[in-house]
Design an enzyme around this catalytic site. Structure first.
Site, PDB file in Angstrom:
ATOM      1  CD  GLU A  57     -38.847 -77.755  23.307  1.00  0.00           C
ATOM      2  OE1 GLU A  57     -39.083 -76.630  22.834  1.00  0.00           O
ATOM      3  OE2 GLU A  57     -37.973 -77.967  24.186  1.00  0.00           O
ATOM      4  CB  CYS A  80     -34.563 -72.800  20.953  1.00  0.00           C
ATOM      5  SG  CYS A  80     -33.879 -74.477  20.918  1.00  0.00           S
ATOM      6  CB  CYS A  89     -36.465 -77.461  20.448  1.00  0.00           C
ATOM      7  SG  CYS A  89     -35.405 -77.745  21.885  1.00  0.00           S
ATOM      8  CG  LEU A 208     -24.655 -63.101  52.700  1.00  0.00           C
ATOM      9  CD1 LEU A 208     -24.345 -61.947  51.773  1.00  0.00           C
ATOM     10  CD2 LEU A 208     -26.117 -63.063  53.130  1.00  0.00           C
ATOM     11  CD  GLU A 307     -31.466 -64.332  52.815  1.00  0.00           C
ATOM     12  OE1 GLU A 307     -32.062 -64.510  53.894  1.00  0.00           O
ATOM     13  OE2 GLU A 307     -30.640 -65.132  52.355  1.00  0.00           O
ATOM     14  CG  LEU A 312     -30.032 -53.849  49.888  1.00  0.00           C
ATOM     15  CD1 LEU A 312     -29.293 -52.864  48.992  1.00  0.00           C
ATOM     16  CD2 LEU A 312     -29.216 -55.133  50.054  1.00  0.00           C
TER      17      LEU A 312
END
Length: 380
Positions: A57, A80, A89, A208, A307, A312
């Site tokens: 905004e 907010c 905002c 990773l 991943e 998992l």
């Protein structure tokens, strides 16, 4: 509620703008805003580009200037009403003299909510719920985080057309194309954390890390240390190893200094591993992944990119903790080898995990499929 075509069109543009902040705003939401002048012409546009930076905004109002007075603001998330790194905002909209505010999604964060009520109390017309579905989709990671108090989970896998993620001898490099692998790194860079299991660490010894960053990075502050390891506008994704017994080798590449690493182990695991350990409750089949996601959320990890291997992945699916599935399917056949998904709590066809396709896109010679559970946020 019948939505006027003009409202729908301007909110659709606000949703598009919100997407420009993807991967750089965490732990804040992605938000877009369009401001019209009193005559109904676009006067300013903006999006939240990075945490600590101007909200959508404020950016749109700055571009609109005095033209905002008497106009309309379209915002994908309720403005907010609190002071954090930036001011509220709701106050910025009031000071700009905006006469009408159209909101897509109410803010579920009790600390920030209340902007709509404040605007109404000062005579501003407020319309809520316009293109809520599209705005929620654009902001799904943060909304999961805010509503459920846990990190949003994307499970990614690559497989052949017959559903194999590795050959019979365990080899898997490379099933999919260079284009698909580059796309994976883009998604990694947009996540707060990359999660893998101990099986993947022992078998592949991965780094990773992400080798690319989201396009909005140029709007964010420079990375501390730079290099191609930075994602999310300068913040490197956290690496998380799910390792119930603490078997990660001290020499594993996931423990190098290229990015921070957290190793999740059972509360009673006897391990001498020298690493940042997170001790969690133990289930019969492994760690309590819900507790893991709660702990990560407490560390302001909004989104995780899983991943790990089939074990998992099956655990996340079994516990109802996968919010989005991203599959890269190669036009190839193996006939035998490792499946992409392990035991997922399905004993009979009536227990099947049903998904809905959101996107089917060609990526080089491969196809990328994005799907979501029909019952999102289903905790087991």
């Amino acid at each position: 509620m019948e939505i006027p075509a003009r409202d729908a069109a301007h909110m659709a543009r606000a949703v598009e703008l919100a997407g420009h902040g993807h991967g750089t705003t965490s732990p804040n939401p992605v938000v877009g805003c369009v401001v019209l002048d009193a005559a109904g012409q676009v006067a300013g546009e903006g999006f939240h580009a990075y945490a600590g930076g101007p909200h959508a905004e404020v950016a749109a109002l700055a571009e609109a200037g005095e033209r905002a007075r008497g106009g309309t603001a379209y915002v994908t998330l309720e403005p907010c009403d609190h002071t954090g790194r930036t001011g509220p905002c709701s106050r910025a909209l009031l000071e700009a003299g905006v006469a009408r505010v159209v909101i897509a999604v109410s803010d579920p964060n009790p600390k920030a909510a209340g902007g709509a009520a404040r605007l109404r109390s000062h005579g501003v017309e407020v319309i809520a719920g316009v293109l809520a579905g599209a705005a929620e989709r654009a902001n799904e990671e943060w909304l999961t985080y805010a509503r459920l108090g846990r990190s949003h989970v994307t499970w990614k896998f690559a497989a052949t057309l017959d559903g194999r993620s590795a050959a019979a001898d365990g080899t898997s490099q490379w099933i999919t194309s260079a284009e698909s692998r580059a796309d994976v790194h883009r998604m990694r860079a947009a996540a707060d954390a990359i999660v893998a299991g101990i099986g993947t660490v022992l078998a592949d010894d991965p780094h990773l890390t992400a080798r690319s960053a989201p396009s909005a990075e140029s709007t964010a502050p420079p990375a501390e240390g730079g290099g191609d390891r930075a994602g999310r506008g300068g913040r490197v994704p956290l690496r998380v190893v799910v390792d119930t017994e603490g078997r990660t080798p001290q020499s594993a590449r996931v423990l190098d200094d290229r990015a921070p690493t957290l190793v999740a182990v059972a509360h009673d695991a006897g391990t001498e591993l020298k690493a940042d350990l997170l001790r969690l409750p133990r289930h019969a089949a492994g760690l309590d992944l819900h507790a893991l996601l709660k702990e990560l959320a407490a560390r302001e990890v909004v989104s995780v990119f899983v991943e790990g291997g089939p074990t998992l992945a099956g655990a996340f699916v079994r516990q109802g903790l996968v919010d989005r599935v991203v599959a890269y399917v190669a036009p190839a056949l193996l006939g035998s080898g490792r499946a992409a998904l392990g035991a997922a709590g399905v004993g009979t066809i009536g227990e099947i995990h049903r998904l809905t396709f959101d996107e089917i896109s060609p990526i080089g010679p491969d196809v990328r499929l994005i799907a979501r559970p029909r019952e999102p946020g289903r905790e087991k």
